[in-house]
Design an enzyme around this catalytic site. Structure first.
Site, PDB file in Angstrom:
ATOM      1  N   GLY A 189       1.101  -1.128  -0.085  1.00  0.00           N
ATOM      2  CA  GLY A 189      -0.044  -0.071   0.031  1.00  0.00           C
ATOM      3  C   GLY A 189       0.983   1.322   0.077  1.00  0.00           C
ATOM      4  O   GLY A 189       2.165   1.207   0.292  1.00  0.00           O
TER       5      GLY A 189
ATOM      6  N   CYS B 245       5.724  -0.298   7.697  1.00  0.00           N
ATOM      7  CA  CYS B 245       5.250   0.966   7.183  1.00  0.00           C
ATOM      8  C   CYS B 245       6.555   1.456   6.239  1.00  0.00           C
ATOM      9  O   CYS B 245       7.766   1.227   6.713  1.00  0.00           O
ATOM     10  CB  CYS B 245       4.993   1.977   7.803  1.00  0.00           C
ATOM     11  SG  CYS B 245       4.431   3.442   6.966  1.00  0.00           S
ATOM     12  N   LEU B 246       6.563   1.647   4.925  1.00  0.00           N
ATOM     13  CA  LEU B 246       7.612   2.034   4.239  1.00  0.00           C
ATOM     14  C   LEU B 246       8.069   3.492   4.720  1.00  0.00           C
ATOM     15  O   LEU B 246       9.440   3.918   4.428  1.00  0.00           O
ATOM     16  CB  LEU B 246       7.226   2.433   2.746  1.00  0.00           C
ATOM     17  CG  LEU B 246       6.724   1.000   1.955  1.00  0.00           C
ATOM     18  CD1 LEU B 246       6.041   1.564   0.653  1.00  0.00           C
ATOM     19  CD2 LEU B 246       7.930   0.223   1.960  1.00  0.00           C
TER      20      LEU B 246
ATOM     21  N   HIS C 199      -4.621   1.214   7.335  1.00  0.00           N
ATOM     22  CA  HIS C 199      -3.373   1.636   7.356  1.00  0.00           C
ATOM     23  C   HIS C 199      -3.173   2.850   6.617  1.00  0.00           C
ATOM     24  O   HIS C 199      -2.814   4.062   6.872  1.00  0.00           O
ATOM     25  CB  HIS C 199      -2.340   0.685   7.348  1.00  0.00           C
ATOM     26  CG  HIS C 199      -0.815   1.162   7.066  1.00  0.00           C
ATOM     27  ND1 HIS C 199       0.008   0.663   8.040  1.00  0.00           N
ATOM     28  CD2 HIS C 199      -0.138   1.727   6.446  1.00  0.00           C
ATOM     29  CE1 HIS C 199       1.244   1.206   7.864  1.00  0.00           C
ATOM     30  NE2 HIS C 199       0.920   1.906   6.775  1.00  0.00           N
ATOM     31  N   GLU C 200      -3.651   2.827   5.424  1.00  0.00           N
ATOM     32  CA  GLU C 200      -3.330   3.843   4.211  1.00  0.00           C
ATOM     33  C   GLU C 200      -4.101   5.016   4.684  1.00  0.00           C
ATOM     34  O   GLU C 200      -3.776   6.300   4.626  1.00  0.00           O
ATOM     35  CB  GLU C 200      -3.858   3.642   2.735  1.00  0.00           C
ATOM     36  CG  GLU C 200      -2.728   2.188   2.423  1.00  0.00           C
ATOM     37  CD  GLU C 200      -1.548   2.369   2.621  1.00  0.00           C
ATOM     38  OE1 GLU C 200      -0.986   3.400   3.050  1.00  0.00           O
ATOM     39  OE2 GLU C 200      -0.869   1.467   2.997  1.00  0.00           O
TER      40      GLU C 200
ATOM     41  N   HIS D 110      -2.609   7.155   7.169  1.00  0.00           N
ATOM     42  CA  HIS D 110      -1.756   8.185   6.697  1.00  0.00           C
ATOM     43  C   HIS D 110      -2.477   9.641   6.211  1.00  0.00           C
ATOM     44  O   HIS D 110      -2.079  10.791   6.161  1.00  0.00           O
ATOM     45  CB  HIS D 110      -1.226   7.546   5.597  1.00  0.00           C
ATOM     46  CG  HIS D 110       0.129   6.689   5.773  1.00  0.00           C
ATOM     47  ND1 HIS D 110       1.302   7.324   6.557  1.00  0.00           N
ATOM     48  CD2 HIS D 110       0.476   5.382   5.629  1.00  0.00           C
ATOM     49  CE1 HIS D 110       2.042   5.923   6.624  1.00  0.00           C
ATOM     50  NE2 HIS D 110       1.498   5.088   5.819  1.00  0.00           N
TER      51      HIS D 110
END
Ligand code: GNR
Ligand code: NI
Length: 176
Positions: free
Chosen positions: A46, A94-95, A136-137, A140
């Site tokens: 994602g 998470c990236l 999660h996205e 953000h």
């Protein structure tokens, strides 16, 4: 298409509330395509626009398995229409928090409304990994990271390590 650099925490750009899209036009469709390319290369399942410095309510996800066909989903203005009482726990990464993981509990099943890359209204039912990834996205887009769901002790430990890693990197860059 373009691969864009991913912002690493701590960074004020990851803490902003993102603004809704009026209409998914060609520029937003291009943003969605660039985000997917960036996500696949990372690799991740994602990506949210603020992770590449764009303060807009746009996310992309693909929670398909390694041996499955790709299943990219592009969403503008995602909204949770319903969520199950039942929760599902998953070890999240998470990236923007590279190499850190923690278990987070979220609703196991959700229904999401959104605008697709053609500005058409869509609804999607998701569960387990896909549901977790979409939530999660969406966090953000409200300036939230998965560490905001865990204890302050664990959160600060992760953020301190990332701050240290950034300082080391800046120092290394200055040395050459
Ligand atoms: O690649 C990712 N993996 C992941 C694993 C568990 C829960 C959420 C995610 S999303 C993450 C990519 C990312 O940082 N998206 O914002
Ligand atoms: Ni993330």
């Amino acid at each position: 298409m373009a691969v864009l650099p991913i912002i690493i925490a701590p960074d004020p750009r990851l803490k902003k509330k993102c603004t809704p899209i009026d209409r998914v036009d060609d520029d937003i469709a291009t943003l969605m395509a660039d985000m997917l390319e960036t996500m696949y290369l990372a690799p991740g399942i994602g990506l949210a626009a603020p992770q590449i410095g764009v303060t807009k309510r746009v996310i992309v996800v693909d929670a398909s398995g390694k041996d499955e066909d790709p299943a990219p989903i592009k969403m503008a203005n995602p909204e949770i229409l319903s969520a199950s009482d039942e929760l599902w726990a998953y070890e999240e990464g998470c990236l923007s928090l590279p190499d850190h993981y923690a278990e987070v509990e979220r609703p196991a099943k959700i229904t999401v409304g959104y605008l697709d890359e053609s500005n058409a209204r869509q609804e999607l039912e998701a569960e387990e990994l896909l549901a977790t990834c979409i939530q999660h996205e969406m966090d953000h887009l409200n300036g939230m990271l998965f560490v905001d769901h865990i204890s302050a002790l664990k959160r600060n430990m992760i953020l301190r390590k990332l701050t240290k890693a950034k300082k080391l990197k800046a120092h290394d860059a200055a040395a050459d």
